[in-house]
Design an enzyme around this catalytic site. Structure first.
Site, PDB file in Angstrom:
ATOM      1  N   THR A 136      34.527  29.178  63.632  1.00 56.00           N
ATOM      2  CA  THR A 136      35.175  29.540  64.336  1.00 56.00           C
ATOM      3  C   THR A 136      36.589  30.302  64.646  1.00 56.00           C
ATOM      4  O   THR A 136      37.323  30.048  64.188  1.00 56.00           O
ATOM      5  CB  THR A 136      34.817  28.145  65.691  1.00 56.00           C
ATOM      6  OG1 THR A 136      33.062  27.959  65.473  1.00 56.00           O
ATOM      7  CG2 THR A 136      35.207  28.805  66.825  1.00 56.00           C
ATOM      8  N   PRO A 138      39.514  32.076  67.918  1.00 55.18           N
ATOM      9  CA  PRO A 138      39.053  31.998  69.572  1.00 55.18           C
ATOM     10  C   PRO A 138      38.444  33.439  70.843  1.00 55.18           C
ATOM     11  O   PRO A 138      37.664  33.091  71.601  1.00 55.18           O
ATOM     12  CB  PRO A 138      40.540  33.108  69.759  1.00 55.18           C
ATOM     13  CG  PRO A 138      41.775  32.517  68.596  1.00 55.18           C
ATOM     14  CD  PRO A 138      40.375  32.226  67.456  1.00 55.18           C
ATOM     15  N   SER A 142      29.755  31.670  68.346  1.00 55.44           N
ATOM     16  CA  SER A 142      28.465  31.793  67.942  1.00 55.44           C
ATOM     17  C   SER A 142      28.443  33.505  67.120  1.00 55.44           C
ATOM     18  O   SER A 142      27.134  33.179  66.392  1.00 55.44           O
ATOM     19  CB  SER A 142      26.844  31.787  69.315  1.00 55.44           C
ATOM     20  OG  SER A 142      27.636  30.645  70.230  1.00 55.44           O
ATOM     21  N   THR A 168      36.387  20.835  62.513  1.00 57.80           N
ATOM     22  CA  THR A 168      36.093  19.554  62.773  1.00 57.80           C
ATOM     23  C   THR A 168      37.164  19.416  61.145  1.00 57.80           C
ATOM     24  O   THR A 168      36.773  20.001  60.538  1.00 57.80           O
ATOM     25  CB  THR A 168      34.629  19.250  62.127  1.00 57.80           C
ATOM     26  OG1 THR A 168      33.813  19.325  63.524  1.00 57.80           O
ATOM     27  CG2 THR A 168      34.677  17.827  61.924  1.00 57.80           C
ATOM     28  N   ASP A 254      20.540  25.858  56.762  1.00 55.80           N
ATOM     29  CA  ASP A 254      19.387  25.240  56.870  1.00 55.80           C
ATOM     30  C   ASP A 254      19.633  23.702  55.873  1.00 55.80           C
ATOM     31  O   ASP A 254      18.602  22.610  55.988  1.00 55.80           O
ATOM     32  CB  ASP A 254      18.988  25.245  55.536  1.00 55.80           C
ATOM     33  CG  ASP A 254      18.528  27.376  55.621  1.00 55.80           C
ATOM     34  OD1 ASP A 254      18.768  28.093  56.841  1.00 55.80           O
ATOM     35  OD2 ASP A 254      18.073  27.896  54.862  1.00 55.80           O
ATOM     36  N   GLU A 380      27.135  23.650  65.038  1.00 59.51           N
ATOM     37  CA  GLU A 380      26.105  23.972  63.788  1.00 59.51           C
ATOM     38  C   GLU A 380      25.436  24.839  64.082  1.00 59.51           C
ATOM     39  O   GLU A 380      24.371  24.914  64.233  1.00 59.51           O
ATOM     40  CB  GLU A 380      26.452  22.796  62.944  1.00 59.51           C
ATOM     41  CG  GLU A 380      26.986  22.784  61.734  1.00 59.51           C
ATOM     42  CD  GLU A 380      26.617  21.409  60.796  1.00 59.51           C
ATOM     43  OE1 GLU A 380      25.477  22.405  60.268  1.00 59.51           O
ATOM     44  OE2 GLU A 380      27.648  20.828  60.618  1.00 59.51           O
ATOM     45  N   THR A 382      24.389  26.305  68.244  1.00 64.34           N
ATOM     46  CA  THR A 382      24.280  25.674  69.951  1.00 64.34           C
ATOM     47  C   THR A 382      23.253  25.665  70.279  1.00 64.34           C
ATOM     48  O   THR A 382      21.710  26.448  69.310  1.00 64.34           O
ATOM     49  CB  THR A 382      24.717  26.376  70.988  1.00 64.34           C
ATOM     50  OG1 THR A 382      24.231  28.101  70.859  1.00 64.34           O
ATOM     51  CG2 THR A 382      26.163  26.344  70.930  1.00 64.34           C
ATOM     52  N   GLN A 384      20.401  27.402  72.365  1.00 66.95           N
ATOM     53  CA  GLN A 384      20.524  29.377  72.822  1.00 66.95           C
ATOM     54  C   GLN A 384      20.400  29.083  71.044  1.00 66.95           C
ATOM     55  O   GLN A 384      19.314  29.931  71.460  1.00 66.95           O
ATOM     56  CB  GLN A 384      21.209  29.571  73.542  1.00 66.95           C
ATOM     57  CG  GLN A 384      21.631  28.717  74.370  1.00 66.95           C
ATOM     58  CD  GLN A 384      21.922  27.902  75.111  1.00 66.95           C
ATOM     59  OE1 GLN A 384      22.582  27.235  74.688  1.00 66.95           O
ATOM     60  NE2 GLN A 384      21.479  26.478  76.124  1.00 66.95           N
TER      61      GLN A 384
HETATM   62  C1  LIG Z   1      34.086  18.869  68.779  1.00 63.85           C
HETATM   63  C2  LIG Z   1      33.641  19.984  68.323  1.00 63.85           C
HETATM   64  C3  LIG Z   1      34.396  20.546  67.027  1.00 63.85           C
HETATM   65  C4  LIG Z   1      33.795  21.647  66.226  1.00 63.85           C
HETATM   66  N1  LIG Z   1      34.208  21.746  64.768  1.00 63.85           N
HETATM   67  C5  LIG Z   1      32.988  23.206  64.371  1.00 63.85           C
HETATM   68  C6  LIG Z   1      34.221  22.926  62.360  1.00 63.85           C
HETATM   69  O1  LIG Z   1      34.086  22.461  62.374  1.00 63.85           O
HETATM   70  N2  LIG Z   1      33.244  24.505  62.361  1.00 63.85           N
HETATM   71  C7  LIG Z   1      33.708  25.215  63.259  1.00 63.85           C
HETATM   72  O2  LIG Z   1      33.823  26.545  62.760  1.00 63.85           O
HETATM   73  N3  LIG Z   1      33.265  25.523  64.733  1.00 63.85           N
HETATM   74  C8  LIG Z   1      33.180  24.684  64.658  1.00 63.85           C
HETATM   75  N4  LIG Z   1      33.446  24.156  66.232  1.00 63.85           N
HETATM   76  C9  LIG Z   1      32.621  25.340  67.354  1.00 63.85           C
HETATM   77  C10 LIG Z   1      31.776  25.707  67.242  1.00 63.85           C
HETATM   78  O3  LIG Z   1      30.804  25.526  66.348  1.00 63.85           O
HETATM   79  C11 LIG Z   1      31.299  26.289  68.380  1.00 63.85           C
HETATM   80  O4  LIG Z   1      31.756  25.959  69.870  1.00 63.85           O
HETATM   81  C12 LIG Z   1      29.907  27.680  68.889  1.00 63.85           C
HETATM   82  O5  LIG Z   1      29.618  27.430  67.426  1.00 63.85           O
HETATM   83  C13 LIG Z   1      29.837  27.396  69.915  1.00 63.85           C
HETATM   84  O6  LIG Z   1      30.502  28.684  70.006  1.00 63.85           O
HETATM   85  P1  LIG Z   1      31.568  29.389  71.644  1.00 63.85           P
HETATM   86  O7  LIG Z   1      32.193  28.058  71.866  1.00 63.85           O
HETATM   87  O8  LIG Z   1      32.575  30.536  70.878  1.00 63.85           O
HETATM   88  O9  LIG Z   1      31.075  29.500  72.484  1.00 63.85           O
HETATM   89  P2  LIG Z   1      29.730  31.007  72.868  1.00 63.85           P
HETATM   90  O10 LIG Z   1      29.323  31.687  70.861  1.00 63.85           O
HETATM   91  O11 LIG Z   1      31.397  31.586  73.207  1.00 63.85           O
HETATM   92  O12 LIG Z   1      28.559  30.427  73.684  1.00 63.85           O
HETATM   93  C14 LIG Z   1      28.906  30.385  75.102  1.00 63.85           C
HETATM   94  C15 LIG Z   1      27.634  30.069  75.545  1.00 63.85           C
HETATM   95  O13 LIG Z   1      26.807  31.245  75.516  1.00 63.85           O
HETATM   96  C16 LIG Z   1      25.589  30.577  74.643  1.00 63.85           C
HETATM   97  N5  LIG Z   1      25.115  31.758  74.190  1.00 63.85           N
HETATM   98  C17 LIG Z   1      26.117  32.883  72.960  1.00 63.85           C
HETATM   99  N6  LIG Z   1      24.968  33.619  72.402  1.00 63.85           N
HETATM  100  C18 LIG Z   1      23.888  33.949  72.948  1.00 63.85           C
HETATM  101  C19 LIG Z   1      22.644  34.213  72.622  1.00 63.85           C
HETATM  102  N7  LIG Z   1      22.780  35.516  71.818  1.00 63.85           N
HETATM  103  N8  LIG Z   1      22.006  33.637  73.364  1.00 63.85           N
HETATM  104  C20 LIG Z   1      21.991  33.176  74.296  1.00 63.85           C
HETATM  105  N9  LIG Z   1      23.154  32.737  74.401  1.00 63.85           N
HETATM  106  C21 LIG Z   1      24.138  32.631  73.734  1.00 63.85           C
HETATM  107  C22 LIG Z   1      25.973  29.456  74.145  1.00 63.85           C
HETATM  108  O14 LIG Z   1      24.614  28.754  72.995  1.00 63.85           O
HETATM  109  C23 LIG Z   1      26.849  28.908  74.798  1.00 63.85           C
HETATM  110  O15 LIG Z   1      25.917  28.190  75.736  1.00 63.85           O
HETATM  111  C24 LIG Z   1      33.253  22.477  67.119  1.00 63.85           C
HETATM  112  C25 LIG Z   1      33.671  22.982  68.635  1.00 63.85           C
HETATM  113  C26 LIG Z   1      33.875  21.861  68.086  1.00 63.85           C
HETATM  114  C27 LIG Z   1      34.202  21.916  70.430  1.00 63.85           C
END
Ligand SMILES: Cc1cc2nc3c(=O)[nH]c(=O)nc-3n(C[C@H](O)[C@H](O)[C@H](O)COP(=O)(O)OP(=O)(O)OC[C@H]3O[C@@H](n4cnc5c(N)ncnc54)[C@H](O)[C@@H]3O)c2cc1C
Length: 403
Positions: A136, A138, A142, A168, A254, A380, A382, A384
């Site tokens: 992830t 800034p 997803s 994490t 997977d 890992e 969301t 959606q």
């Molecule tokens: C406590 C915590 C620990 C984490 N640990 C790690 C880690 O160890 N390593 C790492 O790399 N990341 C980590 N993450 C990041 C996490 O994987 C991301 O927050 C997650 O992948 C979602 O990305 P985003 O927050 O940028 O949301 P976005 O991708 O911006 O999504 C925002 C919303 O839009 C929805 N959305 C996005 N695209 C689509 C689509 N095509 N169709 C429908 N809905 C959609 C999403 O489901 C979500 O509800 C962590 C996050 C948290 C909060």
């Protein structure tokens, strides 16, 4: 499919639940309130549990079975292996505290990637280290194919530049598996993962995040500035294979999505059991014989939760069993994570609701399990995104056709 817990895993399971109740629950609130304090009690526990896991061929969070080699000509035997053991174990430990599970030394998502795709030299070098995983950024969550962190080949090294957030164990782990692109113009095929030591001068910790739940687990942000990584520390094939695309790096999920789903199972199980205990004086929550139209509303809601929990549990076991038997399980891994992630949040919050003021208060851990569960439906992939993956698999469409 035999739905009993395999005999060979019963000992591991007993250890996990005993540790959950005797060691983790008593320190659960302490590290929830003391966010970012390292739970030092885990060092002793991790050593004890890793002994138990080695006996069963599994680890708490690192997928081991994907390295098992096929013996040519050998008779295929259906088996329950490391993925199944991990899921059972993870559920047991999460029944105690999922934030503490995520804080166990040596059990990062990066460890699963290393276990799955490293070569023998890399395994020797990094196999005993604690490895986080950084995808992830800034502006990238997803849509992980859009990452902007770059890796430039210079002699025998790669030079990494970029920013990673929400990692994490990013503060505590010894190394981080960093996703970076060799060529932004080529797209997903150019994305590779690199093992970067936390001690590397080019890696600077920016901050740790304050969060809703899993507060015992550290979540860090860091910047990579001309970070030098030896060429031998690239995981997988260094060549850009446009035909294979993203497949290689995504396959780790997977194995690990059922692990996250198993964490949700542990939280749900804890909440359901505690709710039954709290309400037992007022209402019978073990009456599975009375028809639904004669039950009280609270009873009907409770039995529905139990059914959802059991459905999620069986989906997790199926996905893990498929991984152990080398049956492609991308869709099933997403199905189990989608179901367990969603009902995990619903069930834990319903338990707060049924126990009302007590459920909401710090006297009980119910409110904490509700807070902890939400992340399991986010990281890992969301809810959606899991549904998108399932739809693509069912309709036979690629990521460019169904976004
Ligand atoms: C406590 C915590 C620990 C984490 N640990 C790690 C880690 O160890 N390593 C790492 O790399 N990341 C980590 N993450 C990041 C996490 O994987 C991301 O927050 C997650 O992948 C979602 O990305 P985003 O927050 O940028 O949301 P976005 O991708 O911006 O999504 C925002 C919303 O839009 C929805 N959305 C996005 N695209 C689509 C689509 N095509 N169709 C429908 N809905 C959609 C999403 O489901 C979500 O509800 C962590 C996050 C948290 C909060």
């Amino acid at each position: 499919m035999n739905l009993e817990v395999p005999n060979k895993f019963k000992g591991v399971l007993k250890t996990a639940y005993t540790a959950a109740e005797v060691l983790l629950r008593p320190i659960s609130r302490k590290y929830d309130v003391g966010e970012h304090t390292y739970p030092k009690e885990l060092d002793i526990l991790a050593a004890a549990l890793s002994g138990a896991n080695n006996a069963s061929g599994g680890a708490i969070g690192g997928a081991t079975s994907s390295r098992e080699k096929e013996i040519p000509g050998a008779k295929k035997v259906l088996k329950n292996g490391g993925n199944m053991a991990n899921c059972l174990n993870i559920q047991g430990i999460s029944y105690g505290d999922v934030g503490l599970l995520l804080s166990f030394p040596g059990q990062g998502l990066g460890n699963a990637a290393i276990a799955a795709v490293s070569n023998d030299e890399q395994l020797k070098k990094f196999g005993k280290m604690w490895a986080a995983m950084a995808i992830t950024e800034p502006n990238v969550g997803s849509d992980s194919a859009a990452i902007t962190t770059t890796a430039r080949k210079e002699g025998n090294n790669y030079i990494l530049n970029g920013e990673k957030i929400f990692v994490t164990s990013g503060e505590r782990a010894d190394c981080v598996v960093v996703w970076a692109t060799l060529d932004k113009g080529i797209g997903r095929a150019a994305i590779k993962s690199f093992i970067v030591l936390r001690s590397n001068l080019g890696m600077k910790l920016e901050r740790v995040e304050k969060k809703l739940g899993i507060r015992a687990s550290d979540t860090a942000a860091f910047v990579l500035t001309d970070c030098v990584v030896p060429g031998t520390d690239l995981l997988g094939n260094p060549e850009i294979d446009v035909k294979k695309g993203f497949g290689g790096v995504m396959e780790t999920f997977d194995n690990t999505r059922p692990f996250v789903a198993a964490m949700a199972l542990g939280c749900m199980q804890a909440a359901i059991e505690r709710t039954r205990e709290i309400l037992s004086e007022k209402i019978n929550l073990k009456d599975h014989k009375t028809p639904i139209n004669k039950l009280k509303a609270a009873q009907a809601q409770f039995y529905r939760m139990e059914a959802d929990y059991e459905a999620a549990r069986l989906l997790v076991l199926r996905a893990a069993w498929m991984a152990d038997n080398k049956v492609p399980n991308s869709m099933e891994a997403s199905i189990c994570k989608a179901k367990a992630g969603r009902v995990g949040v619903e069930i834990t919050l319903k338990c707060v609701e049924l126990c009302s003021s007590l459920g909401y208060s710090y006297k009980e851990l119910l409110e904490k399990w509700g807070r902890d569960s939400k992340i399991l439906d986010i990281f890992e992939g969301t809810q959606q995104i899991q549904q998108l993956i399932i739809a693509r698999r069912m309709l036979g469409k690629g990521s460019s056709e169904l976004k």
